[in-house]
Design a protein around this motif. Sequence first.
Motif, PDB file in Angstrom:
ATOM      1  N   SER A 118      43.461 -16.279 -36.424  1.00 41.24           N
ATOM      2  CA  SER A 118      44.702 -17.064 -36.384  1.00 41.24           C
ATOM      3  C   SER A 118      45.296 -17.226 -37.787  1.00 41.24           C
ATOM      4  CB  SER A 118      44.446 -18.428 -35.757  1.00 41.24           C
ATOM      5  OG  SER A 118      43.527 -19.169 -36.532  1.00 41.24           O
ATOM      6  N   LEU A 119      44.428 -17.400 -38.777  1.00 40.32           N
ATOM      7  CA  LEU A 119      44.904 -17.515 -40.167  1.00 40.32           C
ATOM      8  C   LEU A 119      45.521 -16.197 -40.633  1.00 40.32           C
ATOM      9  CD1 LEU A 119      45.147 -19.247 -42.696  1.00 40.32           C
ATOM     10  CD2 LEU A 119      42.853 -18.490 -43.336  1.00 40.32           C
ATOM     11  N   GLU A 120      44.901 -15.090 -40.277  1.00 42.30           N
ATOM     12  CA  GLU A 120      45.456 -13.773 -40.636  1.00 42.30           C
ATOM     13  C   GLU A 120      46.835 -13.582 -40.030  1.00 42.30           C
ATOM     14  OE1 GLU A 120      42.745 -10.678 -39.568  1.00 42.30           O
ATOM     15  OE2 GLU A 120      41.214 -11.357 -40.979  1.00 42.30           O
ATOM     16  N   LYS A 121      46.993 -14.027 -38.796  1.00 39.47           N
ATOM     17  CA  LYS A 121      48.282 -13.889 -38.119  1.00 39.47           C
ATOM     18  C   LYS A 121      49.356 -14.710 -38.835  1.00 39.47           C
ATOM     19  CE  LYS A 121      50.463 -14.382 -33.620  1.00 39.47           C
ATOM     20  NZ  LYS A 121      50.335 -14.877 -32.262  1.00 39.47           N
ATOM     21  N   LYS A 122      49.023 -15.952 -39.224  1.00 40.22           N
ATOM     22  CA  LYS A 122      49.987 -16.803 -39.926  1.00 40.22           C
ATOM     23  C   LYS A 122      50.347 -16.222 -41.292  1.00 40.22           C
ATOM     24  CE  LYS A 122      49.267 -21.197 -37.749  1.00 40.22           C
ATOM     25  NZ  LYS A 122      50.537 -21.420 -37.121  1.00 40.22           N
TER      26      LYS A 122
ATOM     27  N   TYR B 165      49.714 -14.193 -52.915  1.00 41.88           N
ATOM     28  CA  TYR B 165      48.760 -15.134 -52.343  1.00 41.88           C
ATOM     29  C   TYR B 165      49.060 -16.570 -52.749  1.00 41.88           C
ATOM     30  CZ  TYR B 165      46.207 -15.507 -56.782  1.00 41.88           C
ATOM     31  OH  TYR B 165      45.851 -15.764 -58.085  1.00 41.88           O
ATOM     32  N   ARG B 166      49.617 -16.771 -53.934  1.00 36.78           N
ATOM     33  CA  ARG B 166      49.909 -18.141 -54.374  1.00 36.78           C
ATOM     34  C   ARG B 166      50.998 -18.781 -53.524  1.00 36.78           C
ATOM     35  NH1 ARG B 166      49.596 -15.648 -59.832  1.00 36.78           N
ATOM     36  NH2 ARG B 166      47.619 -16.305 -60.721  1.00 36.78           N
ATOM     37  N   ARG B 167      52.089 -18.061 -53.327  1.00 39.85           N
ATOM     38  CA  ARG B 167      53.187 -18.605 -52.529  1.00 39.85           C
ATOM     39  C   ARG B 167      52.793 -18.750 -51.072  1.00 39.85           C
ATOM     40  NH1 ARG B 167      58.761 -15.609 -54.308  1.00 39.85           N
ATOM     41  NH2 ARG B 167      59.282 -16.971 -56.039  1.00 39.85           N
ATOM     42  N   ILE B 168      52.007 -17.814 -50.561  1.00 40.55           N
ATOM     43  CA  ILE B 168      51.562 -17.909 -49.173  1.00 40.55           C
ATOM     44  C   ILE B 168      50.656 -19.120 -48.994  1.00 40.55           C
ATOM     45  CG2 ILE B 168      50.108 -16.815 -47.429  1.00 40.55           C
ATOM     46  CD1 ILE B 168      51.448 -14.196 -48.107  1.00 40.55           C
ATOM     47  N   GLN B 169      49.787 -19.369 -49.961  1.00 38.82           N
ATOM     48  CA  GLN B 169      48.908 -20.530 -49.884  1.00 38.82           C
ATOM     49  C   GLN B 169      49.737 -21.817 -49.889  1.00 38.82           C
ATOM     50  OE1 GLN B 169      47.787 -22.872 -52.554  1.00 38.82           O
ATOM     51  NE2 GLN B 169      46.262 -23.793 -51.236  1.00 38.82           N
TER      52      GLN B 169
ATOM     53  N   GLN C 127      42.764 -20.783 -51.914  1.00 39.56           N
ATOM     54  CA  GLN C 127      43.504 -19.600 -52.359  1.00 39.56           C
ATOM     55  C   GLN C 127      42.610 -18.374 -52.408  1.00 39.56           C
ATOM     56  OE1 GLN C 127      43.205 -18.082 -55.627  1.00 39.56           O
ATOM     57  NE2 GLN C 127      41.751 -19.514 -56.502  1.00 39.56           N
ATOM     58  N   LYS C 128      41.306 -18.563 -52.605  1.00 35.28           N
ATOM     59  CA  LYS C 128      40.394 -17.426 -52.611  1.00 35.28           C
ATOM     60  C   LYS C 128      40.318 -16.767 -51.244  1.00 35.28           C
ATOM     61  CE  LYS C 128      37.392 -19.283 -56.198  1.00 35.28           C
ATOM     62  NZ  LYS C 128      36.039 -19.783 -56.483  1.00 35.28           N
TER      63      LYS C 128
ATOM     64  N   VAL D 244      42.738 -16.820 -49.003  1.00 32.90           N
ATOM     65  CA  VAL D 244      44.018 -16.141 -48.792  1.00 32.90           C
ATOM     66  C   VAL D 244      44.009 -14.797 -49.496  1.00 32.90           C
ATOM     67  CG1 VAL D 244      46.512 -16.266 -49.184  1.00 32.90           C
ATOM     68  CG2 VAL D 244      45.272 -18.304 -48.482  1.00 32.90           C
ATOM     69  N   ARG D 245      43.514 -14.767 -50.732  1.00 27.99           N
ATOM     70  CA  ARG D 245      43.417 -13.491 -51.478  1.00 27.99           C
ATOM     71  C   ARG D 245      42.533 -12.499 -50.761  1.00 27.99           C
ATOM     72  NH1 ARG D 245      41.898 -15.083 -57.389  1.00 27.99           N
ATOM     73  NH2 ARG D 245      40.175 -13.764 -56.817  1.00 27.99           N
ATOM     74  N   ARG D 246      41.406 -12.961 -50.264  1.00 25.04           N
ATOM     75  CA  ARG D 246      40.452 -12.092 -49.574  1.00 25.04           C
ATOM     76  C   ARG D 246      41.071 -11.500 -48.315  1.00 25.04           C
ATOM     77  NH1 ARG D 246      36.510 -15.671 -48.064  1.00 25.04           N
ATOM     78  NH2 ARG D 246      36.308 -16.270 -50.242  1.00 25.04           N
ATOM     79  N   ILE D 247      41.775 -12.325 -47.551  1.00 27.54           N
ATOM     80  CA  ILE D 247      42.401 -11.847 -46.314  1.00 27.54           C
ATOM     81  C   ILE D 247      43.530 -10.877 -46.628  1.00 27.54           C
ATOM     82  CG2 ILE D 247      43.794 -12.579 -44.356  1.00 27.54           C
ATOM     83  CD1 ILE D 247      42.045 -15.095 -44.215  1.00 27.54           C
ATOM     84  N   MET D 248      44.328 -11.176 -47.662  1.00 25.75           N
ATOM     85  CA  MET D 248      45.431 -10.298 -48.002  1.00 25.75           C
ATOM     86  C   MET D 248      44.966  -8.951 -48.556  1.00 25.75           C
ATOM     87  SD  MET D 248      48.275 -12.858 -49.556  1.00 25.75           S
ATOM     88  CE  MET D 248      49.453 -11.545 -49.806  1.00 25.75           C
ATOM     89  N   GLY D 249      43.796  -8.944 -49.118  1.00 25.60           N
ATOM     90  CA  GLY D 249      43.271  -7.702 -49.679  1.00 25.60           C
ATOM     91  C   GLY D 249      42.914  -6.754 -48.606  1.00 25.60           C
TER      92      GLY D 249
END
Length: 57
Positions: free
Chosen positions: A15-19, A33-37, A49-50, A52-57
């Motif tokens: 669900s977090l990945e989808k958002k 990742y900063r703005r998304i967080q 934020q870590k 978020v970075r991991r998921i975005m990677g």
Amino acid sequence: MYWQKRLEQKNPNASLEKKIQEIFDEHDGNYGYRRIQLALKAQGIKVNQKKVRRIMG
């Protein structure tokens, strides 16, 4: 054979990945990742934020 069990597990962050993907697409890929967080925080979703970075990677 432990890795076979990992393949069968469902994703706890689905669900977090989808958002994150929705926010990223909404802003034409210009958010990092900063703005998304911060956008997630504004929606009331507290996430590191870590992660978020991991998921975005």
